[in-house]
Write an enzyme that holds these catalytic residues in place. Structure first.
Site, mmCIF file in Angstrom:
data_model
loop_
_atom_site.group_PDB
_atom_site.id
_atom_site.type_symbol
_atom_site.label_atom_id
_atom_site.label_comp_id
_atom_site.label_asym_id
_atom_site.label_seq_id
_atom_site.Cartn_x
_atom_site.Cartn_y
_atom_site.Cartn_z
ATOM 1 N N THR A 62 39.535 -12.509 77.434
ATOM 2 C CA THR A 62 38.133 -12.167 77.214
ATOM 3 C C THR A 62 37.251 -13.344 77.601
ATOM 4 O O THR A 62 37.738 -14.328 78.169
ATOM 5 C CB THR A 62 37.942 -11.638 75.767
ATOM 6 O OG1 THR A 62 36.608 -11.159 75.642
ATOM 7 C CG2 THR A 62 38.208 -12.706 74.722
ATOM 8 N N LYS A 66 37.796 -14.379 82.267
ATOM 9 C CA LYS A 66 38.307 -13.256 83.075
ATOM 10 C C LYS A 66 38.428 -13.603 84.560
ATOM 11 O O LYS A 66 39.335 -13.118 85.239
ATOM 12 C CB LYS A 66 37.417 -12.022 82.897
ATOM 13 C CG LYS A 66 37.512 -11.411 81.502
ATOM 14 C CD LYS A 66 36.694 -10.141 81.402
ATOM 15 C CE LYS A 66 36.645 -9.635 79.974
ATOM 16 N NZ LYS A 66 35.977 -8.344 79.855
ATOM 17 N N GLY A 129 26.478 -8.337 87.077
ATOM 18 C CA GLY A 129 27.429 -9.419 86.838
ATOM 19 C C GLY A 129 28.853 -8.880 86.779
ATOM 20 O O GLY A 129 29.138 -7.773 87.244
ATOM 21 N N GLY A 130 29.730 -9.672 86.191
ATOM 22 C CA GLY A 130 31.142 -9.303 86.131
ATOM 23 C C GLY A 130 31.375 -7.985 85.404
ATOM 24 O O GLY A 130 32.213 -7.173 85.820
ATOM 25 N N TYR A 217 28.744 -3.800 71.619
ATOM 26 C CA TYR A 217 28.742 -3.070 70.359
ATOM 27 C C TYR A 217 28.434 -4.048 69.235
ATOM 28 O O TYR A 217 28.534 -5.264 69.403
ATOM 29 C CB TYR A 217 30.094 -2.376 70.094
ATOM 30 C CG TYR A 217 31.212 -3.346 69.854
ATOM 31 C CD1 TYR A 217 31.957 -3.836 70.905
ATOM 32 C CD2 TYR A 217 31.497 -3.804 68.568
ATOM 33 C CE1 TYR A 217 32.965 -4.758 70.700
ATOM 34 C CE2 TYR A 217 32.508 -4.714 68.347
ATOM 35 C CZ TYR A 217 33.232 -5.191 69.420
ATOM 36 O OH TYR A 217 34.218 -6.109 69.202
HETATM 37 P P1 ATR Z 1 28.853 -10.474 82.521
HETATM 38 O O1 ATR Z 1 30.210 -10.976 82.875
HETATM 39 O O2 ATR Z 1 28.655 -10.125 81.072
HETATM 40 O O3 ATR Z 1 28.405 -9.386 83.439
HETATM 41 P P2 ATR Z 1 27.202 -12.285 83.995
HETATM 42 O O4 ATR Z 1 28.131 -12.188 85.169
HETATM 43 O O5 ATR Z 1 26.636 -13.603 83.612
HETATM 44 O O6 ATR Z 1 27.888 -11.733 82.699
HETATM 45 O O7 ATR Z 1 26.006 -11.246 84.267
HETATM 46 C C1 ATR Z 1 25.013 -11.029 83.321
HETATM 47 C C2 ATR Z 1 24.191 -9.804 83.769
HETATM 48 O O8 ATR Z 1 23.251 -9.479 82.732
HETATM 49 C C3 ATR Z 1 23.365 -10.044 85.018
HETATM 50 O O9 ATR Z 1 23.239 -8.822 85.712
HETATM 51 C C4 ATR Z 1 22.019 -10.496 84.435
HETATM 52 O O10 ATR Z 1 20.918 -10.287 85.295
HETATM 53 P P3 ATR Z 1 20.495 -11.434 86.381
HETATM 54 O O11 ATR Z 1 21.438 -11.274 87.534
HETATM 55 O O12 ATR Z 1 19.096 -11.127 86.704
HETATM 56 O O13 ATR Z 1 20.666 -12.762 85.663
HETATM 57 C C5 ATR Z 1 21.928 -9.567 83.272
HETATM 58 N N1 ATR Z 1 21.019 -10.021 82.194
HETATM 59 C C6 ATR Z 1 21.210 -11.023 81.320
HETATM 60 N N2 ATR Z 1 20.185 -11.115 80.452
HETATM 61 C C7 ATR Z 1 19.319 -10.114 80.779
HETATM 62 C C8 ATR Z 1 18.076 -9.677 80.249
HETATM 63 N N3 ATR Z 1 17.484 -10.273 79.201
HETATM 64 N N4 ATR Z 1 17.485 -8.608 80.844
HETATM 65 C C9 ATR Z 1 18.047 -8.003 81.881
HETATM 66 N N5 ATR Z 1 19.218 -8.369 82.445
HETATM 67 C C10 ATR Z 1 19.848 -9.422 81.891
#
Ligand code: ATR
Length: 275
Positions: A62, A66, A129-130, A217
């Site tokens: 987790t 990952k 994102g991921g 969740y």
């Molecule tokens: P994960 O592995 O959880 O997907 P990540 O790769 O860091 O984590 O990606 C986070 C995602 O959540 C991204 O799509 C991010 O948008 P940005 O590419 O613009 O950064 C999105 N995200 C994070 N906080 C957000 C917020 N407050 N509102 C909208 N999108 C958000």
């Protein structure tokens, strides 16, 4: 000898995976143990190697490991390749197999637990994102009428669309670019809920009878689900079912048996949501 499995992350103390897998093992009469391992942020590879040396058969992975787990795996399932991230490792003689069961878990929760078919539906995936990347292929596998990816930073959505261009026609846009469209299923794969925020999407996106699904969740309603409710989504679901279903997919990969998830999910839902 009892087969050993574990979940590795940082933080890990609140992981529900040991409890879920213990319930699956009891139910299917499998002789296994499942523990939680806290790996230092720069110590995932060492934790994995130590667990393999101690006879570990498989691992769930987790946040934030990952991507590293994917890189360390010597072969991958197609769904892990597509996600470029692994949440499940199987330690086979001479090789480490990397899999990603998150997308299958999401689809199973929607289709089987929530009776929310994806086939023929207009699906909106928020985030690039991921977490979003991991569910695109399994969603496409259900033949939605359309799949649109929208991201706060539009270039992220475009890049995700291009990754899957060979598989299907995925649309991509900014949040503002969604204005005027309607969707039957809106899935929040952003990490906004972690910060107690909702993605700033325009109003009017929820078609009559639509479902809002948050991959996160928690005890109460997430900010995304509260906002979806106020914008007219008919059904709300958080990611607890996805958590249990991705665990069942991992269990199947390791043990060749698919556990029945209903009782385990009902038990966790009663505890978290009082339902
Ligand atoms: P994960 O592995 O959880 O997907 P990540 O790769 O860091 O984590 O990606 C986070 C995602 O959540 C991204 O799509 C991010 O948008 P940005 O590419 O613009 O950064 C999105 N995200 C994070 N906080 C957000 C917020 N407050 N509102 C909208 N999108 C958000």
């Amino acid at each position: 000898m009892t087969d050993r499995y574990a979940v590795v992350g940082n933080p890990i103390a609140h992981s529900k995976s040991p409890r879920i897998h213990a319930a699956f093992a009891r139910q299917t009469a499998q002789d296994l143990s499942y523990e939680a391992i806290l790996a230092p942020l720069d110590g995932f590879a060492a934790s994995m190697a130590g667990f393999i040396a101690a006879g570990g058969c498989g691992m769930n992975v987790t946040l934030p490991f990952k991507l590293e787990a994917f890189a360390l795996a010597e072969c991958h399932t197609a769904r892990a390749e597509a996600a470029r991230a692994a949440n499940t490792l199987k330690f086979e003689p001479g090789q480490i197999l990397g899999d990603n069961t998150d997308g299958a878990g999401l689809v199973a929760d929607l289709v089987r637990n929530l009776d929310c078919p994806i086939a023929g539906q207009r699906v909106l995936l928020l985030g690039a994102g991921g977490a979003a990347r991991g569910v695109v292929l399994p969603l496409l596998g259900e033949s939605p009428a359309s799949l649109t990816v929208a991201n706060r930073t539009p270039s992220g959505a475009l890049a995700l669309r291009d990754t899957f261009a060979a598989q299907a026609n995925v649309a991509a846009c900014s949040f503002a670019g969604l204005a005027g469209q309607q969707f039957d299923l809106v899935i929040n794969a952003t990490s906004a809920s972690l910060a107690g925020q909702a993605p700033a999407i325009p109003p009017g996106l929820y078609a009559p009878g639509s479902t809002a699904y948050d991959m996160m969740y928690g005890r109460g309603m997430t900010a995304f689900l509260a906002s979806a409710q106020s914008q007219g989504a008919s059904r709300l679901a958080d990611g607890l079912g996805m958590l249990v279903e991705q665990a069942a997919e991992s269990f199947l990969l390791w043990r060749g048996v698919r556990p029945d998830t209903r009782l385990v999910l009902a038990d966790l839902a009663a505890e978290l949501h009082g339902t």
